[in-house]
Motif scaffolding. Structure first.
Motif, PDB file in Angstrom:
ATOM      1  N   ASN A 178      -6.964  -0.356  15.377  1.00 46.24           N
ATOM      2  CA  ASN A 178      -7.923   0.614  14.861  1.00 46.24           C
ATOM      3  C   ASN A 178      -7.192   1.852  14.363  1.00 46.24           C
ATOM      4  OD1 ASN A 178     -10.166  -0.987  16.005  1.00 46.24           O
ATOM      5  ND2 ASN A 178      -9.354  -0.243  17.960  1.00 46.24           N
ATOM      6  N   ILE A 179      -7.726   2.456  13.319  1.00 44.01           N
ATOM      7  CA  ILE A 179      -7.162   3.708  12.804  1.00 44.01           C
ATOM      8  C   ILE A 179      -8.161   4.826  13.088  1.00 44.01           C
ATOM      9  CG2 ILE A 179      -6.137   4.879  10.839  1.00 44.01           C
ATOM     10  CD1 ILE A 179      -5.820   2.202   9.469  1.00 44.01           C
ATOM     11  N   THR A 180      -7.808   5.674  14.055  1.00 38.70           N
ATOM     12  CA  THR A 180      -8.662   6.827  14.417  1.00 38.70           C
ATOM     13  C   THR A 180      -7.758   8.030  14.646  1.00 38.70           C
ATOM     14  OG1 THR A 180      -8.570   6.247  16.771  1.00 38.70           O
ATOM     15  CG2 THR A 180     -10.428   5.373  15.494  1.00 38.70           C
ATOM     16  N   PRO A 181      -7.321   8.709  13.609  1.00 37.79           N
ATOM     17  CA  PRO A 181      -6.395   9.838  13.770  1.00 37.79           C
ATOM     18  C   PRO A 181      -6.956  10.911  14.688  1.00 37.79           C
ATOM     19  CG  PRO A 181      -6.576   9.198  11.460  1.00 37.79           C
ATOM     20  CD  PRO A 181      -7.654   8.464  12.194  1.00 37.79           C
ATOM     21  N   GLY A 182      -6.105  11.418  15.589  1.00 36.99           N
ATOM     22  CA  GLY A 182      -6.547  12.473  16.499  1.00 36.99           C
ATOM     23  C   GLY A 182      -5.562  12.707  17.614  1.00 36.99           C
ATOM     24  N   THR A 183      -5.939  13.610  18.485  1.00 27.81           N
ATOM     25  CA  THR A 183      -5.087  13.995  19.601  1.00 27.81           C
ATOM     26  C   THR A 183      -5.962  14.427  20.769  1.00 27.81           C
ATOM     27  OG1 THR A 183      -3.227  15.421  20.242  1.00 27.81           O
ATOM     28  CG2 THR A 183      -4.943  16.401  18.856  1.00 27.81           C
ATOM     29  N   ARG A 184      -5.348  14.762  21.892  1.00 27.71           N
ATOM     30  CA  ARG A 184      -6.133  15.280  23.018  1.00 27.71           C
ATOM     31  C   ARG A 184      -6.882  16.532  22.593  1.00 27.71           C
ATOM     32  NH1 ARG A 184      -4.548  14.478  29.085  1.00 27.71           N
ATOM     33  NH2 ARG A 184      -3.574  12.419  29.031  1.00 27.71           N
ATOM     34  N   ALA A 191      -9.265  -1.302  25.377  1.00 28.05           N
ATOM     35  CA  ALA A 191     -10.106  -1.484  24.189  1.00 28.05           C
ATOM     36  C   ALA A 191      -9.391  -2.376  23.184  1.00 28.05           C
ATOM     37  CB  ALA A 191     -10.428  -0.139  23.563  1.00 28.05           C
ATOM     38  N   PRO A 192     -10.117  -3.256  22.492  1.00 27.21           N
ATOM     39  CA  PRO A 192      -9.488  -4.126  21.487  1.00 27.21           C
ATOM     40  C   PRO A 192      -8.887  -3.314  20.353  1.00 27.21           C
ATOM     41  CG  PRO A 192     -11.721  -4.876  22.018  1.00 27.21           C
ATOM     42  CD  PRO A 192     -11.562  -3.521  22.636  1.00 27.21           C
ATOM     43  N   GLY A 193      -7.643  -3.619  20.008  1.00 23.50           N
ATOM     44  CA  GLY A 193      -6.991  -2.943  18.896  1.00 23.50           C
ATOM     45  C   GLY A 193      -6.651  -1.492  19.163  1.00 23.50           C
ATOM     46  N   THR A 194      -6.577  -1.116  20.432  1.00 21.96           N
ATOM     47  CA  THR A 194      -6.360   0.283  20.791  1.00 21.96           C
ATOM     48  C   THR A 194      -4.995   0.790  20.331  1.00 21.96           C
ATOM     49  OG1 THR A 194      -6.344   1.829  22.654  1.00 21.96           O
ATOM     50  CG2 THR A 194      -5.426  -0.346  23.047  1.00 21.96           C
ATOM     51  N   THR A 195      -4.937   2.068  20.034  1.00 22.28           N
ATOM     52  CA  THR A 195      -3.672   2.718  19.653  1.00 22.28           C
ATOM     53  C   THR A 195      -3.532   4.005  20.466  1.00 22.28           C
ATOM     54  OG1 THR A 195      -4.821   3.753  17.781  1.00 22.28           O
ATOM     55  CG2 THR A 195      -3.574   1.757  17.326  1.00 22.28           C
ATOM     56  N   PRO A 196      -3.244   3.883  21.768  1.00 25.54           N
ATOM     57  CA  PRO A 196      -3.260   5.054  22.665  1.00 25.54           C
ATOM     58  C   PRO A 196      -2.127   6.042  22.433  1.00 25.54           C
ATOM     59  CG  PRO A 196      -2.498   3.109  23.837  1.00 25.54           C
ATOM     60  CD  PRO A 196      -2.948   2.636  22.498  1.00 25.54           C
ATOM     61  N   ASN A 197      -1.058   5.626  21.782  1.00 28.50           N
ATOM     62  CA  ASN A 197       0.117   6.490  21.684  1.00 28.50           C
ATOM     63  C   ASN A 197       0.303   7.125  20.308  1.00 28.50           C
ATOM     64  OD1 ASN A 197       0.902   5.886  24.389  1.00 28.50           O
ATOM     65  ND2 ASN A 197       1.726   3.926  23.676  1.00 28.50           N
ATOM     66  N   VAL A 198      -0.678   6.972  19.411  1.00 29.09           N
ATOM     67  CA  VAL A 198      -0.549   7.577  18.087  1.00 29.09           C
ATOM     68  C   VAL A 198      -1.295   8.901  18.058  1.00 29.09           C
ATOM     69  CG1 VAL A 198      -0.350   5.330  16.965  1.00 29.09           C
ATOM     70  CG2 VAL A 198      -2.597   6.411  17.136  1.00 29.09           C
ATOM     71  N   SER A 199      -1.000   9.704  17.047  1.00 28.82           N
ATOM     72  CA  SER A 199      -1.656  11.002  16.915  1.00 28.82           C
ATOM     73  C   SER A 199      -2.480  11.029  15.624  1.00 28.82           C
ATOM     74  CB  SER A 199      -0.609  12.123  16.936  1.00 28.82           C
ATOM     75  OG  SER A 199      -1.234  13.388  16.865  1.00 28.82           O
ATOM     76  N   TRP A 200      -2.015  11.759  14.611  1.00 29.44           N
ATOM     77  CA  TRP A 200      -2.790  11.918  13.388  1.00 29.44           C
ATOM     78  C   TRP A 200      -2.403  10.900  12.317  1.00 29.44           C
ATOM     79  CZ3 TRP A 200      -7.043  14.779  13.371  1.00 29.44           C
ATOM     80  CH2 TRP A 200      -7.171  15.779  14.344  1.00 29.44           C
TER      81      TRP A 200
END
Length: 418
Positions: A227-233, A323-332
């Motif tokens: 999944n592509i969901t740009p963001g951060t804490r 979560a399916p397709g998760t990207t926990p370590n990316v940011s923006w």
């Protein structure tokens, strides 16, 4: 021939001649005026093929000419005659009706498009991203005029793979209703016969930078199955959005959201809240997770009285390890949107040559060179009512890229008119 017969004969001939003369005169008058009306936007001084490439190259003289043309240009209007002729609509509005490559045929995409105004801008966006192997869910703001909704439905009914969401929301900017609109479309899309790989959400003021094929390449290069969901804490300056309760309200036709003097409970299930873009590219499995998982449902319920929940909901769920397709370590990362933010609202250092709405640049002609140089899939925002030539130049540049890349036989109506 008797005198009476001659008189009757010449009288009839004269009458016929008068009728023919009148008909020809009327025809020439309307033909002339129709031609003037059709070409009033494209006189020699405003010939599109001359100044659009120069504008994209950033030539100052072209900007000046474009600004002059903008003042006299009449925005296009979209008419639907009853009964609807779908064959004519597809051709007159230059929809690409064939699959452009085998790779695109084997990688269908789904789109969610939320709209509420500017029918012509919606038509231009839709025909730009339309491909017969994809599927499109259109969410129309329930507050939109009935005539607007009728015209959109008349258009979408001409396509087997475009439909209006089965449940419409009265959307309020920065409210939960905006998030719910996407959820409604997702519920419809998971039951679609099209086995789409990713779903991408858009608004009516977006326009693509990458072609359909390039979007697929972009996803496959790093994000296939992700999944592509740009963001951060969630940063400290954004915590107000979820620390207090908010309420949506429509009063005398004005829709708004306001803060209540009431603190919210902590996020459910000890979830860490993230902050990011409201726009995404999500896998089919993740969408099913969003609709079915207990964590997703709990977060959705908790988010109902938050501010702009679509800017924390997707990015938070996509940071869950299970979560399916998760990207926990990316940011923006992700290159979803090219946006010029107002100096007080975001990191963009680029000047806006149009005007700001909600601290986002509505592009002008001088922004086009910057836009086409961006690595993003889409750009936001465009507006037909204030800068129609910006949209027109952008769509010609884009359609030429699409047709240059295809290996399919190009149909004549796929070319846009000047």
């Amino acid at each position: 021939m008797t005198r009476s017969r001659m008189k009757k004969y010449f009288g009839s001939t004269l009458l016929i001649s008068v009728i023919i003369y009148a008909a020809v005169t009327i025809f020439l008058y309307y033909a002339k005026n129709t031609t003037v009306q059709k070409n009033s936007n494209s006189g020699s001084q405003c010939n599109f093929s001359r100044y659009c490439p120069a504008i994209l190259n950033g030539e100052e003289e072209a900007y000046q000419l474009g600004d002059n043309c903008q003042k006299q240009w009449k925005p296009e209007t979209f008419h639907i005659q009853e009964p609807v002729n779908c064959f004519q609509i597809k051709r007159e509005h230059h929809f690409i009706t064939g699959v452009l490559s085998q790779e695109e045929a084997s990688y269908p995409l789904a789109y969610i498009i939320t709209i509420h105004k500017e029918l012509e801008m919606f038509v231009k966006l839709l025909r730009a991203i339309y491909n017969p192997q994809n599927v499109y869910c259109i969410h129309i703001d329930q507050k939109s005029p009935e005539d607007y909704k009728r015209k959109v439905k008349s258009l979408t009914d001409c396509f087997d793979n475009i439909f209006i969401a089965s449940k419409l929301e009265r959307v309020i900017y920065a409210g939960f209703s905006r998030l719910q609109a996407d959820i409604n479309c997702m519920k419809d899309l998971v039951s679609s016969r099209v086995k789409w790989k990713h779903v991408i959400n858009l608004c009516g003021q977006d326009f693509p930078i990458k072609t359909n094929q390039e979007i697929i390449w972009h996803i496959k290069s790093k994000w296939e199955g992700k999944n592509i969901t740009p963001g951060t804490r969630q940063p400290p300056n954004m915590k107000y959005r979820t620390q207090y309760s908010y309420k949506e309200e429509i009063n005398n036709g004005n829709a708004y959201i306001y803060q209540l003097n009431q603190k919210k409970t902590k996020p459910p299930l000890e979830l860490t809240i993230y902050f990011g873009t409201a726009y995404y590219a999500l896998t089919r499995k993740f969408v099913q997770f969003v609709l079915e998982d207990a964590y997703a449902k709990a977060l959705l319920e908790w988010s109902q009285d938050t501010y702009s929940p679509d800017e924390h909901y997707w990015v938070t769920l996509n940071r869950l390890k299970d979560a399916p397709g998760t990207t926990p370590n990316v940011s923006w990362e992700g290159n979803i949107r090219a946006v010029k933010w107002a100096p007080i609202a975001g990191p963009s250092l680029d000047e806006c040559y149009g005007h700001y709405v909600h601290d986002i640049c509505v592009y002008g002609l001088r922004d086009l060179k910057w836009i086409i140089a961006q690595p993003d899939m889409f750009a936001n925002k465009f507006e037909m009512s204030t800068s129609p030539l910006t949209v027109k130049c952008m769509e010609h540049w884009y359609r030429n890229r699409v047709l240059d890349q295809t290996s399919a036989t190009i149909q004549p109506h796929w070319f846009l008119e000047d």
